[in-house]
Design an enzyme around this catalytic site. Sequence first.
Site, PDB file in Angstrom:
ATOM      1  N   ASN A  44      36.762 -15.016 -56.641  1.00 22.78           N
ATOM      2  CA  ASN A  44      38.072 -14.707 -56.071  1.00 22.78           C
ATOM      3  C   ASN A  44      38.124 -13.409 -55.278  1.00 22.78           C
ATOM      4  O   ASN A  44      39.195 -12.909 -54.964  1.00 22.78           O
ATOM      5  CB  ASN A  44      39.120 -14.697 -57.181  1.00 22.78           C
ATOM      6  CG  ASN A  44      39.381 -16.096 -57.710  1.00 22.78           C
ATOM      7  OD1 ASN A  44      39.147 -17.077 -57.003  1.00 22.78           O
ATOM      8  ND2 ASN A  44      39.837 -16.194 -58.937  1.00 22.78           N
ATOM      9  N   ASN A  51      40.233 -19.474 -62.219  1.00 23.65           N
ATOM     10  CA  ASN A  51      41.549 -18.947 -62.571  1.00 23.65           C
ATOM     11  C   ASN A  51      42.697 -19.423 -61.694  1.00 23.65           C
ATOM     12  O   ASN A  51      43.586 -18.634 -61.357  1.00 23.65           O
ATOM     13  CB  ASN A  51      41.496 -17.416 -62.616  1.00 23.65           C
ATOM     14  CG  ASN A  51      41.108 -16.964 -64.017  1.00 23.65           C
ATOM     15  OD1 ASN A  51      41.394 -17.656 -64.990  1.00 23.65           O
ATOM     16  ND2 ASN A  51      40.452 -15.832 -64.107  1.00 23.65           N
ATOM     17  N   THR A  54      31.476 -12.815 -66.873  1.00 26.08           N
ATOM     18  CA  THR A  54      32.677 -13.193 -66.136  1.00 26.08           C
ATOM     19  C   THR A  54      32.695 -14.709 -65.998  1.00 26.08           C
ATOM     20  O   THR A  54      31.672 -15.375 -66.181  1.00 26.08           O
ATOM     21  CB  THR A  54      32.667 -12.602 -64.718  1.00 26.08           C
ATOM     22  OG1 THR A  54      31.519 -13.116 -64.036  1.00 26.08           O
ATOM     23  CG2 THR A  54      32.612 -11.078 -64.735  1.00 26.08           C
ATOM     24  N   THR A  55      33.855 -15.223 -65.652  1.00 27.77           N
ATOM     25  CA  THR A  55      33.961 -16.660 -65.433  1.00 27.77           C
ATOM     26  C   THR A  55      32.954 -17.110 -64.378  1.00 27.77           C
ATOM     27  O   THR A  55      32.330 -18.157 -64.506  1.00 27.77           O
ATOM     28  CB  THR A  55      35.384 -17.028 -64.971  1.00 27.77           C
ATOM     29  OG1 THR A  55      36.304 -16.622 -65.982  1.00 27.77           O
ATOM     30  CG2 THR A  55      35.516 -18.518 -64.754  1.00 27.77           C
ATOM     31  N   TRP A  81      31.837 -10.488 -55.094  1.00 24.77           N
ATOM     32  CA  TRP A  81      31.617  -9.184 -54.451  1.00 24.77           C
ATOM     33  C   TRP A  81      32.345  -8.096 -55.227  1.00 24.77           C
ATOM     34  O   TRP A  81      33.510  -7.774 -54.923  1.00 24.77           O
ATOM     35  CB  TRP A  81      32.077  -9.204 -52.984  1.00 24.77           C
ATOM     36  CG  TRP A  81      31.734  -7.936 -52.263  1.00 24.77           C
ATOM     37  CD1 TRP A  81      32.602  -6.931 -51.918  1.00 24.77           C
ATOM     38  CD2 TRP A  81      30.437  -7.514 -51.830  1.00 24.77           C
ATOM     39  NE1 TRP A  81      31.920  -5.922 -51.297  1.00 24.77           N
ATOM     40  CE2 TRP A  81      30.590  -6.252 -51.230  1.00 24.77           C
ATOM     41  CE3 TRP A  81      29.154  -8.086 -51.904  1.00 24.77           C
ATOM     42  CZ2 TRP A  81      29.518  -5.542 -50.697  1.00 24.77           C
ATOM     43  CZ3 TRP A  81      28.099  -7.385 -51.367  1.00 24.77           C
ATOM     44  CH2 TRP A  81      28.283  -6.134 -50.767  1.00 24.77           C
ATOM     45  N   TYR A  96      40.457  -6.838 -54.409  1.00 20.31           N
ATOM     46  CA  TYR A  96      39.815  -7.363 -55.612  1.00 20.31           C
ATOM     47  C   TYR A  96      39.942  -8.881 -55.664  1.00 20.31           C
ATOM     48  O   TYR A  96      38.959  -9.597 -55.894  1.00 20.31           O
ATOM     49  CB  TYR A  96      40.450  -6.727 -56.849  1.00 20.31           C
ATOM     50  CG  TYR A  96      39.876  -7.241 -58.145  1.00 20.31           C
ATOM     51  CD1 TYR A  96      38.532  -7.050 -58.459  1.00 20.31           C
ATOM     52  CD2 TYR A  96      40.677  -7.924 -59.059  1.00 20.31           C
ATOM     53  CE1 TYR A  96      38.002  -7.525 -59.648  1.00 20.31           C
ATOM     54  CE2 TYR A  96      40.151  -8.399 -60.247  1.00 20.31           C
ATOM     55  CZ  TYR A  96      38.814  -8.200 -60.536  1.00 20.31           C
ATOM     56  OH  TYR A  96      38.295  -8.673 -61.706  1.00 20.31           O
ATOM     57  N   HIS A  97      41.149  -9.375 -55.441  1.00 17.51           N
ATOM     58  CA  HIS A  97      41.379 -10.807 -55.307  1.00 17.51           C
ATOM     59  C   HIS A  97      41.804 -11.102 -53.877  1.00 17.51           C
ATOM     60  O   HIS A  97      42.529 -10.316 -53.286  1.00 17.51           O
ATOM     61  CB  HIS A  97      42.536 -11.279 -56.205  1.00 17.51           C
ATOM     62  CG  HIS A  97      42.174 -11.360 -57.652  1.00 17.51           C
ATOM     63  ND1 HIS A  97      43.110 -11.273 -58.654  1.00 17.51           N
ATOM     64  CD2 HIS A  97      40.980 -11.543 -58.269  1.00 17.51           C
ATOM     65  CE1 HIS A  97      42.513 -11.396 -59.833  1.00 17.51           C
ATOM     66  NE2 HIS A  97      41.218 -11.557 -59.625  1.00 17.51           N
ATOM     67  N   HIS A 114      33.863  -6.288 -68.412  1.00 18.14           N
ATOM     68  CA  HIS A 114      32.784  -6.928 -67.674  1.00 18.14           C
ATOM     69  C   HIS A 114      31.871  -5.897 -67.023  1.00 18.14           C
ATOM     70  O   HIS A 114      32.235  -4.753 -66.850  1.00 18.14           O
ATOM     71  CB  HIS A 114      33.342  -7.840 -66.588  1.00 18.14           C
ATOM     72  CG  HIS A 114      34.152  -8.960 -67.138  1.00 18.14           C
ATOM     73  ND1 HIS A 114      33.642  -9.875 -68.023  1.00 18.14           N
ATOM     74  CD2 HIS A 114      35.432  -9.311 -66.943  1.00 18.14           C
ATOM     75  CE1 HIS A 114      34.582 -10.735 -68.336  1.00 18.14           C
ATOM     76  NE2 HIS A 114      35.674 -10.418 -67.705  1.00 18.14           N
TER      77      HIS A 114
END
EC number: 2.4.3.-
Length: 375
Positions: A162, A185, A294-295, A316, A329-330, A346
């Site tokens: 994401n 997510n 993380t996912t 990234w 971030y997203h 994480h």
Amino acid sequence: MPLPCRGWTLALLTLLVGFLIFADISEIEEESGSSGGRGTIRSAVNSLHSKSNRAEVVINDSSSPAVVDRSNESIKHNIKPASSKWRHNQTLSLKIRKQILKFLDAEKDISVLKGTLKPGDIIHYVFDRDSTMNVSQNLYELLPRTSPLKGKQFPSCAIVGNSGVLLSSGCGPEIDAHSFVIRCNLAPVQEYSQDVGMKTDLVTMNPSVIQRAFEDLVNETWREKLLQRLHSLNGSILWIPAFMAKGGKERVEWVNELILKHHINVRTAYPSLRLLHAVRGYWLTNKVHIKRPTTGLLMYTLATRFCNQIYLYGFWPFPLDQNQNPVKYHYYDSLKYGYTSQASPHTMPLEFKALKTLHQQGALKLTVGQCDGAT
Ligand SMILES: *[C@@H]1O[C@H](CO)[C@@H](O)[C@H](O)[C@H]1NC(C)=O
Ligand SMILES: *[C@@H]1O[C@H](CO)[C@@H](O)[C@H](O)[C@H]1NC(C)=O
Ligand SMILES: *[C@@H]1O[C@H](CO)[C@@H](O)[C@H](O)[C@H]1NC(C)=O
Ligand SMILES: *[C@@H]1O[C@H](CO)[C@@H](O)[C@H](O)[C@H]1NC(C)=O
Ligand SMILES: *[C@@H]1O[C@H](CO)[C@@H](O)[C@H](O)[C@H]1NC(C)=O
Ligand SMILES: *[C@@H]1O[C@H](CO)[C@@H](O)[C@H](O)[C@H]1NC(C)=O
């Protein structure tokens, strides 16, 4: 892992062993947000120095101490543009698949099956072992009878993280061209389809997403929004880590209820109780000391089982891109996040380094800039 009754002792034993080995993990939740003060255990970056002789993932990190200001770290992570030569190494991919199969089997661990639980059964959360939940009638209804991945093999899979690095990437069409597309997510796609694509075969949903992106369904407006999103999944797999951490039970129940009440066409899956520890175990033996996967890393690890070639987009974990421009971030919200904060659950840059090594070895392909054909 079948839980109650007969599987019980084994489950307890697994949890106990898990506890001894992985004492610092707590929950899968909070990929994003929550810089919450959980464990200040430093990732054992130091042990990366040693070159593992049995590992596929050979990481030579002769520089980074455990905690540094890495705000300009992206400079060190240059990955050649999509158009430059990258070759898949089939031999290596198969080798990795085999090695991961020693720890977990994605076909089984992707979901607990109906046959192994019944309503009223009590489950201890993977990361909060003192807390339990009852298997509700709704949850039971939604457990798959057979693995949604049973016997599946795909020529190529996309795993879409994401990161804001996807914005202006033009990767949408390339992502949609893969035979199986995994997203994380419940990230929105419609408004960003040019960069992230639309195709979704599996999407994860941490219970906290309901709080973060859907205001805990405080009113009709938010319920409707979630409902629309679920409807748009149109038959894909909705993967809900329901047994990881306490606190998400109501949210999982709300979603389960909506799905049943509105006959939403999704195939629900609830990952096995052993999955997280198994994934972490695999990476540990490869000298990648992740605190808690993380996912995205979970999805890569699972995908090795049923995907021939694996392409990662939107991975990234740095605040600047390769050209030193700020990166969100997203791609879809304005969340801020300390990628390397000691308090964060994480260890994203560490995960990224491992993935980058695999990219260079031809086991997977990372795209962190524009896609070919993007303008
Ligand atoms: C790690 O990299 C450094 C410099 O790039 C090199 O001198 C050293 O030999 C490498 N170590 C291993 C174990 O590959
Ligand atoms: C990154 O920042 C550190 C100080 O925070 C500085 O010493 C270093 O030179 C910078 N590296 C690059 C490549 O700009
Ligand atoms: C592919 O991976 C295998 C197994 O790690 C390795 O032996 C081989 O040299 C690699 N091939 C290429 C072309 O890099
Ligand atoms: C689980 O269900 C049993 C029987 O239905 C009930 O007595 C118990 O309180 C429930 N526990 C939880 C944690 O909901
Ligand atoms: C629901 O709550 C949001 C704020 O979270 C508000 O903007 C919206 O108007 C509310 N809708 C209704 C129908 O009350
Ligand atoms: C939903 O899925 C079906 C079958 O995979 C497909 O034919 C249809 O076009 C999809 N609808 C939408 C709106 O994506």
